[in-house]
Design a protein around this motif. Sequence first.
Motif, mmCIF file in Angstrom:
data_model
loop_
_atom_site.group_PDB
_atom_site.id
_atom_site.type_symbol
_atom_site.label_atom_id
_atom_site.label_comp_id
_atom_site.label_asym_id
_atom_site.label_seq_id
_atom_site.Cartn_x
_atom_site.Cartn_y
_atom_site.Cartn_z
ATOM 1 N N GLU A 273 10.774 11.343 -18.405
ATOM 2 C CA GLU A 273 10.641 12.312 -19.493
ATOM 3 C C GLU A 273 11.649 13.438 -19.375
ATOM 4 O OE1 GLU A 273 8.242 13.176 -23.030
ATOM 5 O OE2 GLU A 273 8.535 11.433 -21.731
ATOM 6 N N ASP A 274 12.049 13.776 -18.144
ATOM 7 C CA ASP A 274 12.981 14.885 -17.962
ATOM 8 C C ASP A 274 14.390 14.548 -18.436
ATOM 9 O OD1 ASP A 274 11.520 17.085 -17.047
ATOM 10 O OD2 ASP A 274 11.346 16.230 -15.041
ATOM 11 N N LEU A 275 14.695 13.279 -18.551
ATOM 12 C CA LEU A 275 16.005 12.917 -19.090
ATOM 13 C C LEU A 275 16.080 13.321 -20.561
ATOM 14 C CD1 LEU A 275 18.415 11.485 -17.664
ATOM 15 C CD2 LEU A 275 17.844 9.494 -19.019
ATOM 16 N N GLY A 276 15.028 13.012 -21.322
ATOM 17 C CA GLY A 276 14.999 13.400 -22.732
ATOM 18 C C GLY A 276 14.971 14.904 -22.905
ATOM 19 N N ARG A 277 14.211 15.596 -22.075
ATOM 20 C CA ARG A 277 14.151 17.053 -22.168
ATOM 21 C C ARG A 277 15.505 17.681 -21.862
ATOM 22 N NH1 ARG A 277 8.623 17.473 -18.631
ATOM 23 N NH2 ARG A 277 7.134 16.965 -20.297
ATOM 24 N N THR A 278 16.219 17.099 -20.888
ATOM 25 C CA THR A 278 17.542 17.617 -20.559
ATOM 26 C C THR A 278 18.518 17.359 -21.700
ATOM 27 O OG1 THR A 278 17.127 17.251 -18.198
ATOM 28 C CG2 THR A 278 19.414 17.526 -18.870
ATOM 29 N N ALA A 279 18.421 16.188 -22.314
ATOM 30 C CA ALA A 279 19.276 15.889 -23.463
ATOM 31 C C ALA A 279 19.034 16.905 -24.578
ATOM 32 C CB ALA A 279 19.004 14.473 -23.962
ATOM 33 N N TYR A 280 17.769 17.252 -24.804
ATOM 34 C CA TYR A 280 17.468 18.249 -25.832
ATOM 35 C C TYR A 280 18.103 19.587 -25.477
ATOM 36 C CZ TYR A 280 14.818 21.302 -28.952
ATOM 37 O OH TYR A 280 14.463 22.229 -29.898
ATOM 38 N N GLY A 281 18.044 19.960 -24.201
ATOM 39 C CA GLY A 281 18.671 21.203 -23.766
ATOM 40 C C GLY A 281 20.171 21.196 -24.002
ATOM 41 N N ILE A 282 20.792 20.042 -23.831
ATOM 42 C CA ILE A 282 22.235 19.920 -24.083
ATOM 43 C C ILE A 282 22.535 20.145 -25.561
ATOM 44 C CG2 ILE A 282 24.183 18.295 -24.104
ATOM 45 C CD1 ILE A 282 22.956 17.061 -21.547
ATOM 46 N N ALA B 50 14.975 5.099 -29.662
ATOM 47 C CA ALA B 50 13.929 6.121 -29.745
ATOM 48 C C ALA B 50 12.579 5.648 -29.233
ATOM 49 C CB ALA B 50 13.799 6.606 -31.189
ATOM 50 N N THR B 51 12.341 4.336 -29.202
ATOM 51 C CA THR B 51 11.057 3.846 -28.696
ATOM 52 C C THR B 51 11.109 3.555 -27.198
ATOM 53 O OG1 THR B 51 11.640 1.584 -29.329
ATOM 54 C CG2 THR B 51 10.385 2.879 -30.921
ATOM 55 N N GLY B 52 12.243 3.836 -26.552
ATOM 56 C CA GLY B 52 12.371 3.631 -25.113
ATOM 57 C C GLY B 52 12.095 4.911 -24.337
ATOM 58 N N ALA B 53 12.262 4.840 -23.022
ATOM 59 C CA ALA B 53 11.944 5.990 -22.161
ATOM 60 C C ALA B 53 12.864 7.174 -22.433
ATOM 61 C CB ALA B 53 12.032 5.573 -20.697
ATOM 62 N N GLN B 54 14.165 6.925 -22.513
ATOM 63 C CA GLN B 54 15.107 8.026 -22.681
ATOM 64 C C GLN B 54 15.042 8.611 -24.085
ATOM 65 O OE1 GLN B 54 19.098 7.391 -21.279
ATOM 66 N NE2 GLN B 54 18.466 6.131 -19.558
ATOM 67 N N GLY B 55 15.236 7.754 -25.085
ATOM 68 C CA GLY B 55 15.223 8.232 -26.461
ATOM 69 C C GLY B 55 13.877 8.796 -26.863
ATOM 70 N N GLY B 56 12.803 8.151 -26.410
ATOM 71 C CA GLY B 56 11.474 8.651 -26.732
ATOM 72 C C GLY B 56 11.231 10.028 -26.164
ATOM 73 N N GLY B 57 11.732 10.258 -24.952
ATOM 74 C CA GLY B 57 11.596 11.580 -24.344
ATOM 75 C C GLY B 57 12.308 12.652 -25.153
ATOM 76 N N LEU B 58 13.474 12.304 -25.695
ATOM 77 C CA LEU B 58 14.208 13.265 -26.519
ATOM 78 C C LEU B 58 13.468 13.543 -27.829
ATOM 79 C CD1 LEU B 58 16.583 15.002 -27.326
ATOM 80 C CD2 LEU B 58 17.852 12.926 -27.931
ATOM 81 N N VAL B 59 12.979 12.493 -28.486
ATOM 82 C CA VAL B 59 12.238 12.699 -29.735
ATOM 83 C C VAL B 59 11.023 13.591 -29.483
ATOM 84 C CG1 VAL B 59 10.870 11.583 -31.536
ATOM 85 C CG2 VAL B 59 13.008 10.539 -30.780
ATOM 86 N N ARG B 60 10.312 13.350 -28.397
ATOM 87 C CA ARG B 60 9.129 14.173 -28.096
ATOM 88 C C ARG B 60 9.519 15.616 -27.784
ATOM 89 N NH1 ARG B 60 7.636 9.139 -26.033
ATOM 90 N NH2 ARG B 60 8.539 9.564 -23.976
ATOM 91 N N ALA B 61 10.666 15.800 -27.104
ATOM 92 C CA ALA B 61 11.112 17.164 -26.798
ATOM 93 C C ALA B 61 11.468 17.918 -28.074
ATOM 94 C CB ALA B 61 12.314 17.107 -25.855
ATOM 95 N N ILE B 62 12.131 17.249 -29.004
ATOM 96 C CA ILE B 62 12.475 17.888 -30.277
ATOM 97 C C ILE B 62 11.200 18.218 -31.055
ATOM 98 C CG2 ILE B 62 13.585 17.527 -32.521
ATOM 99 C CD1 ILE B 62 15.650 15.752 -31.064
ATOM 100 N N SER B 63 10.270 17.267 -31.105
ATOM 101 C CA SER B 63 9.037 17.450 -31.867
ATOM 102 C C SER B 63 8.161 18.554 -31.286
ATOM 103 C CB SER B 63 8.246 16.137 -31.906
ATOM 104 O OG SER B 63 9.008 15.104 -32.516
ATOM 105 N N ALA B 64 8.252 18.766 -29.973
ATOM 106 C CA ALA B 64 7.427 19.776 -29.309
ATOM 107 C C ALA B 64 7.960 21.191 -29.498
ATOM 108 C CB ALA B 64 7.319 19.461 -27.816
ATOM 109 N N ASP B 65 9.123 21.314 -30.137
ATOM 110 C CA ASP B 65 9.736 22.630 -30.329
ATOM 111 C C ASP B 65 10.025 22.848 -31.818
ATOM 112 O OD1 ASP B 65 10.970 25.061 -29.924
ATOM 113 O OD2 ASP B 65 12.857 24.211 -29.191
ATOM 114 N N PRO B 66 8.977 23.082 -32.632
ATOM 115 C CA PRO B 66 9.167 23.183 -34.085
ATOM 116 C C PRO B 66 10.050 24.342 -34.516
ATOM 117 C CG PRO B 66 6.945 23.830 -33.461
ATOM 118 C CD PRO B 66 7.568 23.215 -32.247
ATOM 119 N N SER B 67 10.213 25.337 -33.650
ATOM 120 C CA SER B 67 11.063 26.483 -33.998
ATOM 121 C C SER B 67 12.477 26.334 -33.441
ATOM 122 C CB SER B 67 10.434 27.780 -33.469
ATOM 123 O OG SER B 67 10.343 27.751 -32.049
#
Length: 326
Positions: free
Chosen positions: A213-222, A12-29
């Motif tokens: 960052e788009d790797l994490g955002r894509t993971a969130y979309g998945i 979660a503190t790396g580029a991929q995992g961090g991007g996913l955590v931020r994507a989840i956090s940015a979408d509270p709903s």
Amino acid sequence: MSDRKIIAVVGATGAQGGGLVRAISADPSGGFSARALTRDAGSERAKELAALGAEVVEADLDDETALRGAFDGAHGAFVVTNFWEPRTEEDQRRRSASQRELSQAANAARAAKEAGTRHVIWSTLPDTRPYFPAGDQQAATFDGGYKVPHADGKAEANRFFAESGVPTTYLQANVYYEAFLDPSLFGPRRDEQGRLVLAPGFADARVAAHAAEDLGRTAYGIFRKGEAMAGRAVSVAGSILTGAQYAEALTKALGEPVAYLPTGPDTVRAAGFPGAEEVANMLAYFVAAESDIARLVDEDLLHELNPRLQSFDTWLRGRPADLTIR
């Protein structure tokens, strides 16, 4: 009690995992919450994730029992291993970096199965070995048979998730845009005359790339799309360009000409710097697999999963402070 689905995020503190955590956090709903797995919950990066609302849990990929506990109660898990992570001298004597990755991936697959995880995203890479002719004497072989160990080992580890029976999506990264800002990687550098030149070493091939960052955002979309994505491979790319086209985009962003030098893998191999053989093999794979890599990229699906997917031009316009090249 929250009815949000927990996503356990390895690295979660790396580029991929961090991007996913931020994507989840940015979408509270969005109906999801992040459980950030890290070896050091007291690190500054871990504290930053906690400030975003993530649950921070200490876990190590080498400790299957700890992973099992960290996955407990989670709907999904994002799993990534780091081939380049520094290792102790003892660990280096005991096993290669590829062997470590295989062991860690196996640990994660078993832990996910035992925890009853409903959906895993495994961050993997393609197997480069089929693109090297049998008996090829020029391309070096590593770790008992790999051509590009940091890719081939991850591809081999796919089987752990397939055999586990846990619904798994195989997320494949390509080149990070960030590599084109670093002269020690693919970025432009100044030659003896002071001109900016770009010589990444993949000749005239089209190479797929994306923002980290788009790797994490894509993971969130998945994860949002759900278990219908199980068994599928998703290759991420915001642009698929030739070296000359990357140089043209950098020219526009920098306001200074960037000349493209179409050097190939053989030039890199002959340079002889530490790691040159593996880098040359990776570049040779980009050239040989050019059409197959492009074919794996489903642009419609990527934009559905991540509507904010950035082209190289768009990404460059958003980072003026990073474009200072001396």
